[in-house]
Design an enzyme around this catalytic site. Structure first.
Site, PDB file in Angstrom:
ATOM      1  N   GLU A   1      39.336  29.985   1.367  1.00  0.00           N
ATOM      2  CA  GLU A   1      39.027  28.808   0.744  1.00  0.00           C
ATOM      3  C   GLU A   1      37.930  28.213   0.600  1.00  0.00           C
ATOM      4  O   GLU A   1      37.050  27.560  -0.509  1.00  0.00           O
ATOM      5  CB  GLU A   1      39.405  27.800   1.971  1.00  0.00           C
ATOM      6  CG  GLU A   1      40.819  27.939   2.812  1.00  0.00           C
ATOM      7  CD  GLU A   1      41.042  27.214   4.116  1.00  0.00           C
ATOM      8  OE1 GLU A   1      41.305  25.605   3.456  1.00  0.00           O
ATOM      9  OE2 GLU A   1      40.632  27.802   5.030  1.00  0.00           O
TER      10      GLU A   1
ATOM     11  N   SER B   1      -0.324  39.679  16.428  1.00  0.00           N
ATOM     12  CA  SER B   1       0.687  40.721  16.887  1.00  0.00           C
ATOM     13  C   SER B   1       0.436  39.990  18.431  1.00  0.00           C
ATOM     14  O   SER B   1      -0.747  39.246  18.596  1.00  0.00           O
ATOM     15  CB  SER B   1       0.510  42.013  16.179  1.00  0.00           C
ATOM     16  OG  SER B   1      -1.292  42.034  16.465  1.00  0.00           O
TER      17      SER B   1
ATOM     18  N   LYS C   1      13.023  40.348  21.625  1.00  0.00           N
ATOM     19  CA  LYS C   1      12.141  40.564  20.561  1.00  0.00           C
ATOM     20  C   LYS C   1      12.950  41.483  19.850  1.00  0.00           C
ATOM     21  O   LYS C   1      13.262  41.809  20.523  1.00  0.00           O
ATOM     22  CB  LYS C   1      11.035  41.834  21.361  1.00  0.00           C
ATOM     23  CG  LYS C   1       9.852  41.681  20.620  1.00  0.00           C
ATOM     24  CD  LYS C   1       8.572  42.612  20.826  1.00  0.00           C
ATOM     25  CE  LYS C   1       7.612  42.837  19.700  1.00  0.00           C
ATOM     26  NZ  LYS C   1       7.868  43.457  18.683  1.00  0.00           N
TER      27      LYS C   1
ATOM     28  N   ARG D   1       4.414  39.057   7.041  1.00  0.00           N
ATOM     29  CA  ARG D   1       3.405  38.387   8.020  1.00  0.00           C
ATOM     30  C   ARG D   1       2.185  39.482   7.211  1.00  0.00           C
ATOM     31  O   ARG D   1       1.248  38.699   7.850  1.00  0.00           O
ATOM     32  CB  ARG D   1       3.851  39.646   8.922  1.00  0.00           C
ATOM     33  CG  ARG D   1       2.101  39.346  10.255  1.00  0.00           C
ATOM     34  CD  ARG D   1       3.176  39.836  11.318  1.00  0.00           C
ATOM     35  NE  ARG D   1       1.599  39.855  12.329  1.00  0.00           N
ATOM     36  CZ  ARG D   1       0.778  40.892  12.632  1.00  0.00           C
ATOM     37  NH1 ARG D   1       1.058  41.850  11.219  1.00  0.00           N
ATOM     38  NH2 ARG D   1      -0.200  41.476  13.185  1.00  0.00           N
TER      39      ARG D   1
ATOM     40  N   GLU E   1      11.703  36.130  12.199  1.00  0.00           N
ATOM     41  CA  GLU E   1      12.861  37.950  12.861  1.00  0.00           C
ATOM     42  C   GLU E   1      13.029  38.256  11.558  1.00  0.00           C
ATOM     43  O   GLU E   1      14.727  37.759  11.932  1.00  0.00           O
ATOM     44  CB  GLU E   1      12.318  38.820  13.569  1.00  0.00           C
ATOM     45  CG  GLU E   1      11.888  40.293  13.351  1.00  0.00           C
ATOM     46  CD  GLU E   1      10.226  40.463  13.552  1.00  0.00           C
ATOM     47  OE1 GLU E   1       9.823  41.145  13.896  1.00  0.00           O
ATOM     48  OE2 GLU E   1       9.675  39.880  14.263  1.00  0.00           O
TER      49      GLU E   1
ATOM     50  N   LYS F   1       5.909  34.471  27.319  1.00  0.00           N
ATOM     51  CA  LYS F   1       4.976  33.712  26.364  1.00  0.00           C
ATOM     52  C   LYS F   1       4.573  32.009  27.684  1.00  0.00           C
ATOM     53  O   LYS F   1       5.860  31.177  28.269  1.00  0.00           O
ATOM     54  CB  LYS F   1       5.424  32.666  24.930  1.00  0.00           C
ATOM     55  CG  LYS F   1       5.339  33.465  24.394  1.00  0.00           C
ATOM     56  CD  LYS F   1       6.290  33.043  22.983  1.00  0.00           C
ATOM     57  CE  LYS F   1       7.128  33.953  22.482  1.00  0.00           C
ATOM     58  NZ  LYS F   1       7.683  33.524  21.076  1.00  0.00           N
TER      59      LYS F   1
ATOM     60  N   CYS G   1      33.351  73.485  -4.298  1.00  0.00           N
ATOM     61  CA  CYS G   1      33.091  73.511  -2.573  1.00  0.00           C
ATOM     62  C   CYS G   1      34.132  71.840  -2.854  1.00  0.00           C
ATOM     63  O   CYS G   1      33.866  70.882  -2.253  1.00  0.00           O
ATOM     64  CB  CYS G   1      31.902  74.003  -1.365  1.00  0.00           C
ATOM     65  SG  CYS G   1      32.383  73.242  -0.054  1.00  0.00           S
TER      66      CYS G   1
END
Length: 660
Positions: free
Chosen positions: A36, A83, A114, A135, A170, A286, A425
């Site tokens: 669909e 980073s 992470k 980045r 990410e 964090k 082969c």
């Protein structure tokens, strides 16, 4: 359809397709079937084909847009993409928490997986995606907008958006997509990516967005970089807001207050990560309050308000019960360790590749040994070492003959791999067939790896010559072909008869003979009969040919299976003469290159073919005769030697610039 009606219907289709894309790629809860969805997409494409002025950059049809680019423009990040400081023990985590408490009182923390991928920034102006960039070094990245648009979970436009919004996330490759890609690369005789992260990075930096689109990348958003028109007090609040806008945010973020809560969450994620469809390489902790983050500040490299806890690699000991010997599609004879099953990263593992005889000798691996195994990058099992031999054990040596066809195996000078030289082969059949039909060889459109595999598995072909006797009715018995696609393939096979002798020589898969070498052979011997009769001394006179290449050609054309194949191809009408093309660009003529390290976007074979297409020569070692060394990441001793000899070092970008 009148233009007014077409415009209205296009808007309706766009709204529906955006809704269904969000359900499928973000919520993982599709409301309609794939069929669909495809029918709606086809309807929209039809309207846009009739009224091109209705095509918008945010249209669902523009997911694979843009033009292949020779390079990626640099992007300066207005907000640094910093980073994180890595920590490797719970003691380090506790010390981080105590430091935060000393500086800002009683903080709360956001704890989240992470993702192991490539960090990317997305910029939206008035709700429309205007730029995506990598980045890079945190301050300067690369513009990859055309490729970013191919990722289905990324919204091309957002409703009720602020005037300007920049988010960070990410880009990753799901494990299922990674395994599918590796299988395809092996079929195409390409060097497969080592892990999903490398695959994601390489896929996002493809020059052609269509290639990126086929890699099935995905993206999690984990931060607001800039937002004009809206303010946030907490990190978790900003993630909730992004989720409400339709972004696929980082999963399972949790607000914690104590070390005990954080430790428990790290342990929970560590246990559950084996069930994730993507790779993680740790957990990020964090400070949640954004004002407290500002108060803590940052060092030159990392913020002081966050750390990344890295899980230690899991290693286990087991017993090696056997070493199997497999023959790959390139003829490579590869030893495989078979050991008592162990649980690694949540899955049962009982096999691992041992690479070659040198690897086995270096680690002195013997059947019956106690060995230590781990999963490299949480994906590929690998044997790290032997920790003890069984009584009466003996050194393991690879067989002197191919275990599949019995042909004496060979190890050529400068190679670590033992090979079966018999191109007939059975283990090599599919690989050789794929190469024969590939774009740079006979260029048979519609006969990629999947379709070729179907033909081989069905028994319809067991030699390249069989392709030229295929009938449409035979193809229709296979699930992969319908009336039109069968007609197209038969026509493409017929057209390939006139591909030219230089393409045919390359398609034959002669060892050490690539595209450029095939052309040089045909220039010297423009008729296949003459080439087949040529002696090694005559062939070695060709500029750039050495004794090894000359012997490879002579040996190949003296083999009975090769003479039979060429005879059958000749009878089928395949062109056996060379028509010299108009003047070729040989700007690298007389220049010698060495490739080392991992290049950003090109495989080594591709770089070699590029150099050879301009008349250059690629060798495996650095000497005073070397003109250029093309170096990528993790370049080793070759780069060092080149620097010592004062040889010019090129990046991939430098090489591409030289071909303009």
């Amino acid at each position: 359809m009148e233009r007014k009606d077409a415009e209205k219907r296009a808007a309706e289709l766009t709204e529906l397709l955006d809704k269904y894309t969000y359900q499928y790629y973000v919520l993982d809860n599709p409301e309609v079937s794939d069929y669909e969805f495809d029918m709606l997409m086809q309807e929209l494409k039809g309207i846009e084909a009739e009224y091109p002025e209705l095509i918008k950059p945010t249209s669902p049809t523009q997911r694979v847009g843009g033009i292949a680019s020779g390079k990626f423009e640099k992007v300066t990040h207005a907000v640094q993409m910093a980073s994180l400081q890595d920590v490797f023990s719970f003691g380090d985590v506790e010390a981080f928490i105590e430091r935060c408490r000393r500086e800002i009182g009683s903080p709360e923390f956001s704890v989240e997986p992470k993702i192991d991928g490539l960090s990317v920034s997305l910029e939206y102006t008035d709700g429309v995606l205007t730029r995506g960039s990598t980045r890079g070094d945190g301050f300067t990245g690369e513009d990859v907008t055309a490729n970013i648009r191919t990722i289905r979970s990324i919204p091309l436009k957002i409703e009720d958006a602020p005037e300007f919004l920049e988010v960070r996330g990410e880009v990753y490759m799901p494990r299922s997509s990674f395994f599918e890609l590796v299988e395809q690369q092996e079929l195409m005789d390409e060097q497969p990516f080592k892990n999903p992260r490398n695959a994601a990075a390489g896929s996002l930096r493809q020059k052609d967005p269509k290639i990126t689109a086929g890699r099935k990348l995905d993206m999690f958003i984990f931060n607001v970089q800039q937002c004009q028109g809206r303010e946030f007090t907490t990190h978790s609040g900003s993630l909730d807001y992004l989720k409400s806008l339709g972004f696929k945010t980082i999963p399972s973020y949790k607000v914690c207050h104590t070390y005990e809560e954080i430790k428990a969450e790290i342990e929970r994620i560590g246990v559950e990560r084996v069930n994730f469809s993507y790779d993680i390489d740790g957990v990020v902790i964090k400070v949640n309050d954004l004002a407290q983050r500002t108060a803590m500040g940052a060092t030159a490299k990392t913020p002081k308000w966050a750390v990344a806890y890295k899980y230690p690699p899991e290693e286990k000991e087991t017993t090696l019960t056997d070493i199997e010997v497999n023959v790959g599609r390139t003829g490579a004879i590869t030893p495989v360790a078979v050991f008592e099953p162990i649980l690694l990263a949540g899955t049962s593992v009982s096999r691992a590749v041992l690479h070659n005889q040198d690897f086995i000798d270096e680690k002195d691996i013997r059947i019956g040994d106690r060995i230590v195994v781990r999963k490299a990058g949480e994906i590929i099992p690998e044997v790290l070492r032997s920790v003890g031999h069984a009584d009466g054990s003996v050194k393991f040596t690879l067989p002197s003959v191919c275990p599949v066809c019995g042909t004496p195996s060979v190890r050529e000078e400068g190679e670590s791999v033992l090979r079966c030289p018999n191109v007939e082969c059975p283990a090599q059949l599919l690989k050789n067939m794929i190469h024969f039909a590939s774009k740079n060889a006979m260029n048979i459109d519609g006969l990629g790896p999947a379709n070729m595999k179907a033909l081989v598995d069905s028994g319809l072909v067991s030699s390249p010559a069989d392709l030229y006797s295929l009938k449409k009715e035979q193809l229709l018995f296979l699930d992969r072909f319908a009336d039109k696609s069968a007609d197209n393939l038969i026509a493409s096979i017929e057209n390939s008869k006139n591909a030219g002798m230089e393409r045919l020589v390359h398609a034959l898969g002669i060892r050490n003979i690539g595209q450029r070498a095939a052309v040089l052979l045909c220039e010297k011997f423009p008729d296949m009969t003459d080439l087949m009769k040529a002696e090694a001394d005559d062939i070695s006179e060709i500029e750039g040919f050495g004794d090894v290449m000359a012997e490879s050609v002579c040996k190949a054309f003296r083999e009975p299976h090769m003479t039979e194949l060429i005879s059958r191809l000749r009878d089928a009408g395949v062109k056996m003469t060379y028509d010299k093309q108009s003047a070729e660009d040989d700007r690298f003529s007389g220049r010698t290159f060495v490739l080392t390290g991992t290049l950003p976007t090109m495989k080594r074979d591709d770089a070699k073919k590029l150099i050879e297409s301009y008349g250059g020569k690629v060798t495996g070692s650095v000497s005073k005769k070397t003109d250029y060394v093309v170096a990528g990441e993790e370049a080793g001793s070759k780069l060092t030697k080149a620097q010592e000899l004062g040889i010019e070092i090129l990046s991939e970008a430098d090489l591409l610039e030289m071909t303009k």
